[in-house]
Design a protein around this motif. Structure first.
Motif, short mmCIF file in Angstrom:
data_model
loop_
_atom_site.label_atom_id
_atom_site.label_comp_id
_atom_site.label_asym_id
_atom_site.label_seq_id
_atom_site.Cartn_x
_atom_site.Cartn_y
_atom_site.Cartn_z
N LEU A 20 0.83 -1.21 0.00
CA LEU A 20 0.00 0.00 0.00
C LEU A 20 0.86 1.25 0.00
O LEU A 20 0.62 2.19 -0.75
CB LEU A 20 -0.89 0.02 1.25
N TYR A 21 1.89 1.26 0.86
CA TYR A 21 2.76 2.43 0.96
C TYR A 21 3.55 2.65 -0.33
O TYR A 21 3.83 3.77 -0.72
CB TYR A 21 3.71 2.30 2.14
N GLN A 22 3.93 1.56 -0.99
CA GLN A 22 4.68 1.68 -2.23
C GLN A 22 3.79 2.23 -3.35
O GLN A 22 4.20 3.09 -4.11
CB GLN A 22 5.25 0.32 -2.64
N GLN A 23 2.56 1.74 -3.42
CA GLN A 23 1.64 2.19 -4.47
C GLN A 23 1.12 3.60 -4.22
O GLN A 23 0.87 4.35 -5.15
CB GLN A 23 0.47 1.21 -4.57
N PHE A 24 0.95 3.97 -2.92
CA PHE A 24 0.41 5.27 -2.56
C PHE A 24 1.30 5.92 -1.51
O PHE A 24 1.04 5.83 -0.30
CB PHE A 24 -1.03 5.12 -2.02
N PRO A 25 2.37 6.61 -1.93
CA PRO A 25 3.32 7.22 -0.98
C PRO A 25 2.66 8.22 -0.03
O PRO A 25 3.15 8.44 1.08
CB PRO A 25 4.34 7.92 -1.88
N GLY A 26 1.55 8.83 -0.43
CA GLY A 26 0.85 9.77 0.44
C GLY A 26 0.35 9.11 1.71
O GLY A 26 0.25 9.76 2.76
N ALA A 31 0.85 8.60 7.64
CA ALA A 31 1.19 7.78 8.80
C ALA A 31 2.30 8.44 9.62
O ALA A 31 2.24 8.46 10.85
CB ALA A 31 1.61 6.38 8.35
N SER A 32 3.28 9.01 8.93
CA SER A 32 4.36 9.71 9.64
C SER A 32 3.83 10.89 10.43
O SER A 32 4.24 11.12 11.57
CB SER A 32 5.42 10.20 8.64
N ARG A 33 2.90 11.64 9.84
CA ARG A 33 2.29 12.78 10.54
C ARG A 33 1.55 12.30 11.79
O ARG A 33 1.66 12.90 12.86
CB ARG A 33 1.32 13.54 9.63
#
Length: 183
Positions: A20-26, A31-33
């Protein structure tokens, strides 16, 4: 296919958080925020406030008209997953803590948010928890949950995803632990 990210439908259920993170970097940025935001918050919930607390395999729905309710809360996530569903047209919000999820569970959750509208109004979905433990327990619990959500007929817009490695604190001890113990 009913899981959407930024208006894009997912063609298949995500096998793991990293896909998921690879396909959608946003999603990784969001998550970091969230992790930064929660790092400043004190551990444990403020139960002096008027709150509704859920534990494993429970969910609670707050209606927009619930003026006395200040907070939905859960803690002790560890390998479990917190699911937040919101009906943006009504303002109703649901919080659940799950270690497994069936289609009938999702039916009950979605119908509590939009009983009159059925499957017509999209719901925003946030997933938090399920840290990346060394034994792989979280991932073994997470994959079927993601599949159940993906195959449910309701339109779910995935907005916040803080699971797997993004929910994992590798610095606190030699063992991995969860960044987000409460929500």
């Amino acid at each position: 296919m009913v899981l959407y990210v930024s208006g894009t439908p997912l063609s298949e259920a995500p096998p793991c958080p990293s896909s998921l993170y690879q396909q959608f970097p946003g999603l990784r940025e969001g998550a970091s925020r969230l992790v930064r935001q929660m790092a400043g918050a004190a551990r444990g919930a403020d139960y002096n406030r008027v709150s509704l607390y859920v534990t494993t395999r429970e969910f609670a729905t707050a209606r927009s008209s619930d003026s006395r309710l200040e907070m939905l809360a859960t803690d002790s996530l560890a390998n479990n997953l917190a699911i937040v569903l919101r009906n943006n047209s009504t303002g109703h919000t649901l919080l659940a803590q799950v270690d497994r999820l069936t289609s009938s569970d999702v039916d009950a959750m979605t119908s509590s948010l939009s009983p009159q509208h059925g499957f017509s109004s999209p719901l925003s979905l946030s997933l938090v928890g399920s840290y990346q433990d060394r034994a792989g327990v979280s991932l073994s619990l997470l994959a079927p949950i993601l599949s159940t959500l993906h195959h449910h007929p309701h339109h779910l817009d995935l907005e916040v995803v803080c699971i797997g490695d993004m929910a994992t604190d590798r610095k606190s001890t030699r063992l991995n632990s969860s960044h987000l113990c409460n929500l």
